[in-house]
Design a protein around this motif. Structure first.
Motif, PDB file in Angstrom:
ATOM      1  N   UNK A  91       1.433   3.413  -5.570  1.00 25.12           N
ATOM      2  CA  UNK A  91       0.450   2.935  -4.381  1.00 25.12           C
ATOM      3  C   UNK A  91      -0.527   2.173  -5.113  1.00 25.12           C
ATOM      4  N   UNK A  92      -0.613   0.978  -4.694  1.00 27.56           N
ATOM      5  CA  UNK A  92      -1.578  -0.081  -5.216  1.00 27.56           C
ATOM      6  C   UNK A  92      -2.821  -0.074  -4.123  1.00 27.56           C
ATOM      7  N   UNK A  93      -4.300   0.032  -4.882  1.00 26.15           N
ATOM      8  CA  UNK A  93      -5.148   0.347  -3.785  1.00 26.15           C
ATOM      9  C   UNK A  93      -6.077  -0.622  -4.620  1.00 26.15           C
ATOM     10  N   UNK A  94      -6.745  -1.780  -3.829  1.00 28.97           N
ATOM     11  CA  UNK A  94      -7.543  -2.698  -4.279  1.00 28.97           C
ATOM     12  C   UNK A  94      -8.771  -2.284  -3.753  1.00 28.97           C
ATOM     13  N   UNK A  95      -9.786  -2.161  -4.356  1.00 26.49           N
ATOM     14  CA  UNK A  95     -11.164  -2.020  -4.017  1.00 26.49           C
ATOM     15  C   UNK A  95     -11.832  -3.435  -3.957  1.00 26.49           C
ATOM     16  N   UNK A  96     -12.351  -3.806  -2.569  1.00 30.69           N
ATOM     17  CA  UNK A  96     -12.375  -5.415  -2.332  1.00 30.69           C
ATOM     18  C   UNK A  96     -13.563  -5.517  -1.484  1.00 30.69           C
ATOM     19  N   UNK A 132       3.895  -9.529  -3.998  1.00 30.60           N
ATOM     20  CA  UNK A 132       5.052  -9.239  -3.096  1.00 30.60           C
ATOM     21  C   UNK A 132       5.296  -7.764  -2.863  1.00 30.60           C
ATOM     22  N   UNK A 133       4.388  -6.838  -3.253  1.00 36.72           N
ATOM     23  CA  UNK A 133       4.475  -5.566  -2.997  1.00 36.72           C
ATOM     24  C   UNK A 133       3.485  -4.868  -1.984  1.00 36.72           C
ATOM     25  N   UNK A 134       3.740  -3.881  -1.383  1.00 36.02           N
ATOM     26  CA  UNK A 134       2.648  -3.244  -0.653  1.00 36.02           C
ATOM     27  C   UNK A 134       1.554  -2.898  -1.088  1.00 36.02           C
ATOM     28  N   UNK A 135       0.252  -2.991  -0.868  1.00 35.71           N
ATOM     29  CA  UNK A 135      -0.944  -2.757  -1.041  1.00 35.71           C
ATOM     30  C   UNK A 135      -1.855  -2.240  -0.170  1.00 35.71           C
ATOM     31  N   UNK A 136      -2.781  -1.584  -0.401  1.00 35.08           N
ATOM     32  CA  UNK A 136      -4.165  -1.289   0.603  1.00 35.08           C
ATOM     33  C   UNK A 136      -5.217  -1.851  -0.001  1.00 35.08           C
ATOM     34  N   UNK A 137      -6.015  -2.434   0.869  1.00 35.50           N
ATOM     35  CA  UNK A 137      -7.378  -2.968   0.703  1.00 35.50           C
ATOM     36  C   UNK A 137      -8.485  -1.805   1.090  1.00 35.50           C
ATOM     37  N   UNK A 138      -9.452  -1.565   0.152  1.00 32.19           N
ATOM     38  CA  UNK A 138     -10.651  -0.774   0.432  1.00 32.19           C
ATOM     39  C   UNK A 138     -11.790  -1.354   0.446  1.00 32.19           C
ATOM     40  N   UNK A 139     -12.344  -1.730   1.506  1.00 32.68           N
ATOM     41  CA  UNK A 139     -13.641  -2.554   1.631  1.00 32.68           C
ATOM     42  C   UNK A 139     -14.915  -1.648   0.821  1.00 32.68           C
ATOM     43  N   UNK A 162     -14.873 -11.119  -7.303  1.00 35.28           N
ATOM     44  CA  UNK A 162     -13.744 -11.533  -7.827  1.00 35.28           C
ATOM     45  C   UNK A 162     -12.430 -10.867  -7.149  1.00 35.28           C
ATOM     46  N   UNK A 163     -12.660  -9.932  -6.647  1.00 35.91           N
ATOM     47  CA  UNK A 163     -11.620  -9.013  -5.839  1.00 35.91           C
ATOM     48  C   UNK A 163     -10.686  -9.881  -4.954  1.00 35.91           C
TER      49      UNK A 163
END
Length: 209
Positions: free
Chosen positions: A4-9, A26-33, A14-15
């Motif tokens: 599970x890839x999660x980017x805090x964004x 090209x993989x699924x990911x989630x953005x967390x604002x 630079x996010x």
């Protein structure tokens, strides 16, 4: 390890570059604002991930990675080895690592030093003098189209993303080799997809530059 890839964004951080990395992957990911204006980056739960209180932060299951270049190198090695990163025994990996790490360690401080009028001895600073740095950037791009010649890689997101950003804010000299390279980067579908997502978040959150 979970995948599970999660980017805090936040789109003004630079996010935004890491979002481009994830689109190239090209993989699924989630953005967390992360609401920077509200100071969410200083809350204990965020500082537990990055004690610097800065973005970007990427989690991959239980693994935490910070720093844009480190995130890019990690993602390419783990999920796109041979495609976005040269294989470990490929001699091109030396060039790939060289220019990936040149971006945060030389280009960013070198551009800031020039813009801020810092006084220093170039031979004692890791980034040297501005003109020599510009020549090195131009040499890295060479005939292109990418840092590794015909092969696009994560180095182009890390190194090229830095060059493109600093050109946009007039912090690097707009030499033709650099501006043409930046145009090739922004024309990539993954870069355009990331830009669209960043702009959608800006609109949704009522953010303006």
């Amino acid at each position: 390890m979970s995948d599970d890839l999660i980017l805090y964004h936040h789109p003004f951080s630079r996010a935004a570059t890491v979002l481009w990395m994830l689109e190239e992957l090209g993989r699924p990911y989630e953005l967390r604002y992360v609401d920077l204006q509200a100071g969410e980056q200083r809350k204990p739960e965020f500082l537990a991930l990055n004690p610097m209180g800065k973005l970007p932060v990427l989690t991959d299951g239980d693994t935490v990675v910070t720093e844009t270049a480190a995130i890019g190198l990690y993602l390419a090695d783990r999920y796109a080895l041979g495609r976005l990163a040269p294989q470990l025994d490929d001699p091109a990996r030396a060039t790939y690592l060289r220019w990936s790490l040149y971006a945060p360690s030389v280009i960013e401080p070198g551009a800031m030093a020039k813009a801020s009028g810092w006084e220093f001895r170039p031979q004692q600073a890791g980034w040297g003098d501005f003109e020599t740095m510009m020549d090195a950037i131009e040499r890295a791009i060479g005939a292109g189209p990418w840092v590794l010649g015909e092969q696009f890689s994560m180095a182009d997101v890390i190194f090229g993303g830095t060059v493109s950003y600093l050109l946009r804010f007039k912090l690097l000299d707009p030499r033709p080799v650099l501006t043409e390279y930046a145009e090739r980067l922004t024309s990539r579908p993954a870069a355009q997809a990331a830009t669209a997502k960043n702009e959608a978040i800006m609109n949704e959150r009522g953010l303006s530059r």
